[in-house]
Design an enzyme around this catalytic site. Structure first.
Site, mmCIF file in Angstrom:
data_model
loop_
_atom_site.group_PDB
_atom_site.id
_atom_site.type_symbol
_atom_site.label_atom_id
_atom_site.label_comp_id
_atom_site.label_asym_id
_atom_site.label_seq_id
_atom_site.Cartn_x
_atom_site.Cartn_y
_atom_site.Cartn_z
ATOM 1 N N ASP A 113 0.820 -1.153 0.265
ATOM 2 C CA ASP A 113 -0.069 -0.577 -0.016
ATOM 3 C C ASP A 113 0.955 1.172 0.271
ATOM 4 O OD1 ASP A 113 -2.191 1.440 0.464
ATOM 5 O OD2 ASP A 113 -1.768 1.279 2.916
ATOM 6 N N SER A 114 0.226 2.099 -0.202
ATOM 7 C CA SER A 114 1.459 3.346 -0.058
ATOM 8 C C SER A 114 1.978 4.249 0.857
ATOM 9 C CB SER A 114 0.233 4.449 -0.832
ATOM 10 O OG SER A 114 -1.186 4.960 0.369
ATOM 11 N N TYR A 140 -0.142 8.369 -2.183
ATOM 12 C CA TYR A 140 -0.228 8.136 -3.533
ATOM 13 C C TYR A 140 -1.478 9.497 -4.061
ATOM 14 C CZ TYR A 140 2.792 3.795 -3.422
ATOM 15 O OH TYR A 140 3.252 2.760 -3.574
ATOM 16 N N GLY A 141 -2.322 9.268 -3.216
ATOM 17 C CA GLY A 141 -3.499 10.366 -4.532
ATOM 18 C C GLY A 141 -3.631 11.522 -4.964
ATOM 19 N N CYS A 164 -4.218 -1.516 -1.759
ATOM 20 C CA CYS A 164 -4.310 0.584 -2.203
ATOM 21 C C CYS A 164 -5.454 0.722 -3.216
ATOM 22 C CB CYS A 164 -3.097 0.845 -2.006
ATOM 23 S SG CYS A 164 -3.212 2.600 -3.297
ATOM 24 N N ASN A 165 -5.985 1.450 -3.633
ATOM 25 C CA ASN A 165 -7.086 1.312 -4.194
ATOM 26 C C ASN A 165 -6.702 2.533 -5.366
ATOM 27 O OD1 ASN A 165 -10.802 0.791 -3.703
ATOM 28 N ND2 ASN A 165 -9.315 1.751 -1.948
ATOM 29 N N THR A 166 -5.850 3.638 -5.062
ATOM 30 C CA THR A 166 -5.533 3.998 -5.875
ATOM 31 C C THR A 166 -4.109 3.619 -6.711
ATOM 32 O OG1 THR A 166 -5.669 6.067 -3.623
ATOM 33 C CG2 THR A 166 -4.169 6.913 -5.216
ATOM 34 N N CYS A 197 -10.798 3.585 0.211
ATOM 35 C CA CYS A 197 -9.651 4.468 0.179
ATOM 36 C C CYS A 197 -9.375 3.095 1.306
ATOM 37 C CB CYS A 197 -8.979 5.485 0.284
ATOM 38 S SG CYS A 197 -7.495 5.505 1.159
ATOM 39 N N THR A 198 -8.123 2.113 1.493
ATOM 40 C CA THR A 198 -7.857 1.320 2.550
ATOM 41 C C THR A 198 -7.258 1.193 4.221
ATOM 42 O OG1 THR A 198 -5.612 0.857 2.014
ATOM 43 C CG2 THR A 198 -7.046 -0.594 0.805
ATOM 44 N N HIS A 199 -6.986 3.124 4.181
ATOM 45 C CA HIS A 199 -5.988 3.607 5.143
ATOM 46 C C HIS A 199 -8.076 4.523 5.792
ATOM 47 C CE1 HIS A 199 -2.918 4.671 3.466
ATOM 48 N NE2 HIS A 199 -2.405 5.312 4.189
HETATM 49 N N1 DGL Z 1 -4.708 3.311 0.739
HETATM 50 C C1 DGL Z 1 -4.721 4.185 -0.065
HETATM 51 C C2 DGL Z 1 -5.461 4.171 -0.258
HETATM 52 O O1 DGL Z 1 -6.107 2.474 -0.848
HETATM 53 C C3 DGL Z 1 -3.964 5.456 -0.028
HETATM 54 C C4 DGL Z 1 -3.825 5.923 -1.526
HETATM 55 C C5 DGL Z 1 -3.158 7.720 -1.112
HETATM 56 O O2 DGL Z 1 -2.263 7.323 -0.399
HETATM 57 O O3 DGL Z 1 -3.603 8.318 -1.364
HETATM 58 O O4 DGL Z 1 -6.141 4.386 -1.808
#
Ligand code: DGL
Length: 262
Positions: free
Chosen positions: A10-11, A42-43, A73-75, A183-185
């Protein structure tokens, strides 16, 4: 190869919420988790930079011996998974906002999606939301500042509740009955969301379906671990690992978070 670990990246620390679901469903599997926290969020990066970091995380996980990669990570999924699949011969599991189940269960016909700018502006998100949200009104909201707050260990900060309240208000005004965490966060924010959202709004995330998909692909590829004992878990961050350590404790894990450059 069956005894090799599942690689997860993930990011940053968000994908730990997905790791937890994978661990519940596949307790015998070993895992290696990479948090690219030095490059989060990442977003807010252009798609090419998200692809570049996703390639770097994947290479590292393959160097470490991963048999399958979960892009937690969705992004990264919405911007990079097709490139990853084209470049590497291992199976990839991605994660995308759970619009389909929310749309199917919605009574009000209006659902909210909270996600990063990188996810909401991606071509893959546009395609999936068009096909899964037919006849449904989608209220999109960028979760500005949320990933940064979680990455800097500020989950307990008082102003986070105010920030979330402001972010969800337009969705509530529009009459959403489901809030998709894209977003997984964001699952780490569920206790705060429970304070902020009225009880008729259901919060939906994708950790469990991703874990089920991981198991299905391991079965299909004959890659399930034959072990019957509990799996071992390695956690690496390329920034200060103390935030990851705190979140691991929150998830009930006693594993050690370590620093690794990648
Ligand atoms: N956990 C990432 C997601 O699911 C966060 C992306 C980010 O770092 O902005 O999108």
């Amino acid at each position: 190869m069956q005894e090799a670990p599942i690689g997860i990246f993930d990011s940053g620390v968000g994908g730990l919420t997905v790791w937890a679901d994978i661990g519940r469903l596949l307790p015998a599997e070993d895992t290696i988790y990479l948090a690219d926290s030095a490059h989060a969020p990442y977003g807010e990066k252009p798609p090419a930079a998200i692809v570049e970091r996703s390639l770097a995380c994947t290479r590292k996980l393959l160097d470490l011996g991963a048999k399958l990669i979960v892009v937690a990570c969705n992004t990264a999924t919405t911007n990079a998974i097709s490139t990853l699949r084209a470049q590497f011969p291992v199976p990839f599991i991605g994660i995308e906002p759970a619009i389909k189940p929310a749309a199917l269960q919605s009574d009000s016909g209006t659902i909210g999606v909270l996600a990063t700018r990188g996810t909401l502006s991606s071509a893959l998100f546009a395609t999936t939301s068009r096909s899964h949200a037919r006849g449904i009104r989608l209220v999109e909201q960028e979760g500005k500042g949320l990933v940064q707050a979680i990455e800097s260990g500020k989950l307990g900060a008082e102003d986070l509740q105010d920030t979330l309240r402001e972010l969800v208000q337009p969705m509530l005004d529009a009459g959403v009955d489901h809030l998709v965490l894209g977003c997984t966060h964001y699952p780490f924010l569920k206790p705060i969301l429970a304070e902020v959202l009225p009880s008729n709004v259901r919060v939906v995330d994708c950790g469990e379906p991703v874990a089920r998909q991981t198991r299905a692909v391991l079965e299909r590829e004959n890659l399930l671990s034959p072990k019957t004992t509990a799996g071992s878990h390695l956690f690496y961050s390329n920034a200060d690992p103390s935030v990851m350590q705190a979140l691991l404790s929150r998830l009930g894990s006693t594993s050690q978070a370590r620093r690794l450059d990648f």
